[in-house]
Design a protein around this motif. Structure first.
Motif, PDB file in Angstrom:
ATOM      1  N   SER A   1      -0.853  -2.001  -0.505  1.00  0.00           N
ATOM      2  CA  SER A   1      -0.962  -3.451  -0.329  1.00  0.00           C
ATOM      3  C   SER A   1      -2.100  -3.836   0.595  1.00  0.00           C
ATOM      4  O   SER A   1      -2.716  -4.876   0.435  1.00  0.00           O
ATOM      5  CB  SER A   1       0.341  -4.018   0.234  1.00  0.00           C
ATOM      6  N   HIS A   2      -2.366  -3.001   1.594  1.00  0.00           N
ATOM      7  CA  HIS A   2      -3.433  -3.366   2.532  1.00  0.00           C
ATOM      8  C   HIS A   2      -3.884  -2.174   3.357  1.00  0.00           C
ATOM      9  O   HIS A   2      -3.402  -1.054   3.177  1.00  0.00           O
ATOM     10  CB  HIS A   2      -3.031  -4.560   3.392  1.00  0.00           C
ATOM     11  N   SER A   3      -4.780  -2.449   4.273  1.00  0.00           N
ATOM     12  CA  SER A   3      -5.548  -1.386   4.913  1.00  0.00           C
ATOM     13  C   SER A   3      -4.856  -0.705   6.086  1.00  0.00           C
ATOM     14  O   SER A   3      -5.333   0.320   6.555  1.00  0.00           O
ATOM     15  CB  SER A   3      -6.892  -1.970   5.383  1.00  0.00           C
TER      16      SER A   3
ATOM     17  N   ALA B   1      -2.411   1.664   8.267  1.00  0.00           N
ATOM     18  CA  ALA B   1      -2.053   3.044   7.933  1.00  0.00           C
ATOM     19  C   ALA B   1      -0.602   3.227   7.502  1.00  0.00           C
ATOM     20  O   ALA B   1      -0.283   4.210   6.823  1.00  0.00           O
ATOM     21  CB  ALA B   1      -2.349   3.950   9.129  1.00  0.00           C
ATOM     22  N   ASP B   2       0.293   2.314   7.876  1.00  0.00           N
ATOM     23  CA  ASP B   2       1.697   2.474   7.471  1.00  0.00           C
ATOM     24  C   ASP B   2       1.905   2.084   6.005  1.00  0.00           C
ATOM     25  O   ASP B   2       3.041   2.068   5.532  1.00  0.00           O
ATOM     26  CB  ASP B   2       2.648   1.689   8.384  1.00  0.00           C
ATOM     27  N   HIS B   3       0.814   1.832   5.286  1.00  0.00           N
ATOM     28  CA  HIS B   3       0.925   1.431   3.885  1.00  0.00           C
ATOM     29  C   HIS B   3       0.229   2.402   2.940  1.00  0.00           C
ATOM     30  O   HIS B   3       0.201   2.179   1.746  1.00  0.00           O
ATOM     31  CB  HIS B   3       0.433  -0.008   3.721  1.00  0.00           C
ATOM     32  N   TRP B   4      -0.323   3.477   3.499  1.00  0.00           N
ATOM     33  CA  TRP B   4      -0.955   4.489   2.642  1.00  0.00           C
ATOM     34  C   TRP B   4      -0.893   5.909   3.215  1.00  0.00           C
ATOM     35  O   TRP B   4      -1.086   6.884   2.488  1.00  0.00           O
ATOM     36  CB  TRP B   4      -2.416   4.130   2.348  1.00  0.00           C
TER      37      TRP B   4
ATOM     38  N   ALA C   1       3.900  -8.079   0.321  1.00  0.00           N
ATOM     39  CA  ALA C   1       3.133  -7.136   1.156  1.00  0.00           C
ATOM     40  C   ALA C   1       3.575  -7.270   2.611  1.00  0.00           C
ATOM     41  O   ALA C   1       4.766  -7.169   2.911  1.00  0.00           O
ATOM     42  CB  ALA C   1       1.643  -7.383   0.984  1.00  0.00           C
ATOM     43  N   GLU C   2       2.634  -7.531   3.529  1.00  0.00           N
ATOM     44  CA  GLU C   2       3.040  -7.769   4.919  1.00  0.00           C
ATOM     45  C   GLU C   2       2.692  -9.197   5.332  1.00  0.00           C
ATOM     46  O   GLU C   2       2.661  -9.543   6.511  1.00  0.00           O
ATOM     47  CB  GLU C   2       2.392  -6.751   5.869  1.00  0.00           C
ATOM     48  N   ASN C   3       2.420 -10.025   4.324  1.00  0.00           N
ATOM     49  CA  ASN C   3       2.106 -11.423   4.631  1.00  0.00           C
ATOM     50  C   ASN C   3       3.345 -12.218   5.005  1.00  0.00           C
ATOM     51  O   ASN C   3       3.248 -13.220   5.706  1.00  0.00           O
ATOM     52  CB  ASN C   3       1.410 -12.072   3.429  1.00  0.00           C
TER      53      ASN C   3
ATOM     54  N   SER D   1       6.875  -5.027   2.541  1.00  0.00           N
ATOM     55  CA  SER D   1       6.704  -3.656   3.010  1.00  0.00           C
ATOM     56  C   SER D   1       7.299  -3.416   4.394  1.00  0.00           C
ATOM     57  O   SER D   1       7.133  -2.332   4.961  1.00  0.00           O
ATOM     58  CB  SER D   1       5.226  -3.274   2.975  1.00  0.00           C
ATOM     59  N   HIS D   2       7.960  -4.422   4.944  1.00  0.00           N
ATOM     60  CA  HIS D   2       8.798  -4.222   6.130  1.00  0.00           C
ATOM     61  C   HIS D   2      10.093  -5.015   5.914  1.00  0.00           C
ATOM     62  O   HIS D   2      10.128  -5.968   5.149  1.00  0.00           O
ATOM     63  CB  HIS D   2       8.103  -4.718   7.400  1.00  0.00           C
ATOM     64  N   HIS D   3      11.142  -4.596   6.603  1.00  0.00           N
ATOM     65  CA  HIS D   3      12.422  -5.324   6.587  1.00  0.00           C
ATOM     66  C   HIS D   3      13.116  -5.286   5.229  1.00  0.00           C
ATOM     67  O   HIS D   3      13.006  -4.255   4.549  1.00  0.00           O
ATOM     68  CB  HIS D   3      12.211  -6.747   7.100  1.00  0.00           C
TER      69      HIS D   3
ATOM     70  N   PRO E   1      -1.208   1.907  12.547  1.00  0.00           N
ATOM     71  CA  PRO E   1      -0.292   1.174  11.675  1.00  0.00           C
ATOM     72  C   PRO E   1      -0.003  -0.205  12.247  1.00  0.00           C
ATOM     73  O   PRO E   1      -0.226  -0.441  13.426  1.00  0.00           O
ATOM     74  CB  PRO E   1       0.966   2.031  11.693  1.00  0.00           C
ATOM     75  N   GLU E   2       0.464  -1.092  11.402  1.00  0.00           N
ATOM     76  CA  GLU E   2       0.870  -2.404  11.922  1.00  0.00           C
ATOM     77  C   GLU E   2       1.757  -3.080  10.888  1.00  0.00           C
ATOM     78  O   GLU E   2       1.554  -2.916   9.725  1.00  0.00           O
ATOM     79  CB  GLU E   2      -0.352  -3.272  12.210  1.00  0.00           C
TER      80      GLU E   2
END
Ligand SMILES: [Zn+2]
Length: 700
Positions: free
Chosen positions: A193-195, A197-200, A323-325, A368-370, A699-700
């Protein structure tokens, strides 16, 4: 984040045998009496219980929180297929990569007097650990890392969205999924989904690189993905890694008096991070792609939560992936580890677009969270709240700024409207109204409050001695600071104790009292980044920055992802300009295998480079394939060795390389933040002059 992990080598991060040097224990006997008795059961021998003022503040906060709304717990529990029974996931290299055991205490008591009730609630929600059905055909493994991994049923296999941080946690998630739902079908596509590190970072735990290179498995990412995965962390990488100790509380054991989770998830896993470059980029603002037989509509959302990010809508399933939006929290506009301030208005508008493009018909929304949200009314409620959250922060902060409120005041002036405060998913478990509001002013007006007294201020260590002198010396400050502390006036107390510690870094009584003050402020915070920052400073003031060696290595995947220009830019930052006075030379760097060329110039004690140009009369022309250069960048083979064995060709004055190399400095991942905390000689790993030592993406 290899340097961080090596730094942690001597510490029990899992929170069992937490080593406190004997010298710290000995301090107690010789110093003035501490401001309160150490607390039995606290992980630190100087640790204190929450004061009656702190307890009162937390009770008042509790009374205002919307506890009647329990929908988050229903949503977090819904669709559980199988809990994960093993509390620890081991790394391939033998240590513990993931440990949920240490967070079980959060569920064992109804409340803690040292944890903000809202943060405690969020951390309990993040104790979800297992495999969940989102809807038939969409599944999530949650609680295996800071982020969630999602699986969508394709025609021939499973489309994996955001494969966590470490190969080990991603593999464990895949195994649990296969055991119950996966039908033995393979991974048919991957989406990043995005750049961040916790997403790839865990992608190597679920696919083989050869299958991506051959095109068998599409790996889909938003445009400019590779540029941003590494770039956000390179230039200030060492500083960001150090600051993670504050924001992410890396030295704090999981404990009611220490680390209680990260809001986004419980923690960051410590396994092997890898990166396989995507082979399919989403280039358009809205782009429809059939992924393993599933129609997906990608919504590009650049410059929101990350520089490059995208949402996805699956119309056949009426499933919206944000995503994380959109998460179950206010996110960071400004992130405490350090990053360029994000654009909240842009962020809000992309959420509004998602609301009107997809949110009118979506029946499930996941991220991608919660945890997911079910039903169109609930989805709209969350999207509208999140849209308004970021817009309000932008607009109302600037409203105040236009009336003269400065970056040094806004956090005491700005408040979210009650309607947003009453929504759990708008509360600050990653961003906070305090640090985000300052971030908005920073974005638009910068650091200066326009008072000339703060325009060219003295450094704290230079101004503090005068304050101490004018306040009547350390004894008076300690006495007054103690009094303010005893009255629960912690923010006033920190003002004067901070001056004393700045002026007298070896004054242990002052450091211990400031630590006691920070500890109480830390306990009072709802936001984990703020709590961790206060408690991390508390820890370092009491114990000093941990000793031990640091090693340095960046993962080969990260090196490969770094462009040559980024590498040269980083060398220019690593160079201590003061060592380059009087040097002057020009180097042509040619990397034939990827057809790139660079003109590198050292002049005016400044190293610059420009891509696509070559000097007519360079002092040196260096020709080396990019793949060979990577060996030097990762510290496997020096540039000298490359030249010596003919891998690299050097024409001209080779001595300029040694001259340039002599200006390179290794950054210390344990630089001092609080005065007088660096009590041990740090042994910084010595890296080769042309080695990249930026750590790994955050990560974030
Ligand atoms: Zn994330």
């Amino acid at each position: 984040m290899m340097p961080r992990r090596h730094f942690l080598g001597g510490l029990a991060v899992a929170g069992t045998a937490f080593a406190i040097p004997a010298s710290v224990l000995a301090q107690e006997a010789t110093n003035p009496p501490p401001s309160a008795a150490p607390l039995d059961g606290h992980f630190h021998p100087l640790g204190k219980a929450p004061s009656k003022y702190t307890v009162e503040i937390l009770e008042q906060a509790k009374a205002k929180l919307p506890f009647a709304d329990t929908r988050d717990f229903d949503e977090k529990n819904k669709g559980l297929i199988a809990p994960m029974t093993e509390m620890k996931i081991m790394a391939d290299s033998g240590h513990v990569a993931w440990d949920m055991e240490r967070f079980q205490f959060l569920d064992q008591e109804a409340e803690f007097d040292s944890i903000h009730p809202s943060l405690h609630r969020q951390s309990k929600l993040n104790n979800n650990y297992g495999l969940y059905e989102v809807i038939p055909g969409i599944y999530q493994v949650r609680g295996f890392d800071l982020s969630d991994v999602s699986f969508v049923r394709g025609k021939t296999g499973w489309i994996v969205i955001d494969p966590l941080i470490s190969a080990e946690t991603a593999r464990a998630a895949w195994n649990l999924f296969q055991k119950h739902v996966g039908e033995g079908l393979p991974v048919s596509a991957v989406i990043y989904s995005h750049s961040h590190a916790d997403h790839w970072g865990g992608v190597r735990g679920i696919v083989k690189e050869a299958d991506v290179r051959s095109g068998k498995i599409p790996v889909i990412a938003p445009r400019n993905f590779m540029e941003h995965t590494i770039a956000e962390n390179v230039y200030a990488g060492n500083a960001m890694n150090r600051r993670l100790f504050y924001q992410y509380g890396l030295l704090l054991p999981a404990s009611p008096h220490g680390y209680v989770g990260q809001g986004l998830g419980q923690a960051v896993s410590a396994g092997a991070m890898g990166l396989i470059a995507p082979n399919r980029l989403v280039e358009k603002e809205i782009e429809e792609i059939e992924v393993d037989g599933v129609k997906m509509i990608f919504q590009d959302t650049p410059n929101t939560e990350a520089p490059t990010e995208m949402n996805t809508y699956i119309p056949e399933m009426k499933a919206l992936w944000m995503a994380e939006n959109v998460i179950a929290s206010l996110h960071n506009i400004y992130t405490l580890r350090g990053a360029p301030v994000r654009n909240p208005l842009n962020w809000s508008k992309y959420i509004a677009q998602a609301l009107y493009r997809f949110g009118q018909e979506a029946e499930v929304m996941f991220a991608s969270h919660h945890w997911p949200r079910w039903g169109n009314a609930r989805i709209q409620e969350v999207l509208r709240g999140q849209r308004d959250l970021y817009a309000h922060m932008n607009n109302q902060v600037l409203h105040f700024a236009n009336q003269g409120v400065t970056i040094n005041e806004i956090h005491n002036v700005y408040e979210l409207p009650q309607g947003l405060q009453d929504k759990w998913f708008c509360r600050g478990y990653h961003g906070s109204a305090q640090h985000n509001s300052r971030g908005v002013i920073q974005r638009f007006l910068g650091f200066w409050d326009c008072n000339p007294a703060t325009l060219i201020p003295l450094s704290p260590a230079d101004s503090a001695p005068l304050y101490v002198e004018m306040m009547g010396g350390s004894k008076k400050i300690l006495a007054r600071g103690q009094q303010l502390h005893n009255e629960g006036k912690y923010f006033l107390a920190q003002e004067i104790l901070n001056k004393l510690v700045q002026a007298e870094p070896t004054n242990t009584a002052a450091k211990n009292l400031l630590a006691d003050i920070f500890e109480q402020i830390g306990y009072q915070q709802e936001n984990p980044g703020l709590r961790n920052s206060y408690l991390a400073a508390t820890y370092e003031l009491r114990t000093g920055i941990p000793q031990g060696n640091t090693a340095d290595s960046s993962s080969p995947d990260v090196i490969r992802a770094m462009s040559t220009e980024l590498f040269l830019n980083f060398l220019a930052i690593r160079m201590d300009s003061r060592k380059a006075e009087g040097m002057r030379f020009t180097i042509n760097l040619i990397t034939p295998d990827n057809g790139e060329k660079f003109l590198v110039e050292l002049e005016n004690a400044t190293l610059t480079n420009i891509q696509g140009f070559l000097a007519d009369k360079p002092d040196l022309t260096l020709t080396i394939n990019r793949t060979d250069l990577e060996q030097t960048m990762m510290g496997a083979k020096t540039l000298e060795a490359q030249i010596k064995d003919g891998t690299a060709k050097a024409e001209g004055d080779v001595s300029v390389l040694a001259k340039l190399g002599s200006t390179m400095v290794d950054f210390d991942p344990r630089f001092q933040i609080m005065p007088g905390t660096k009590s041990f000689a740090a042994n910084v790993a010595k890296t080769d002059a042309y080695e990249v030592s930026v750590g790994e993406p955050t990560p974030e």
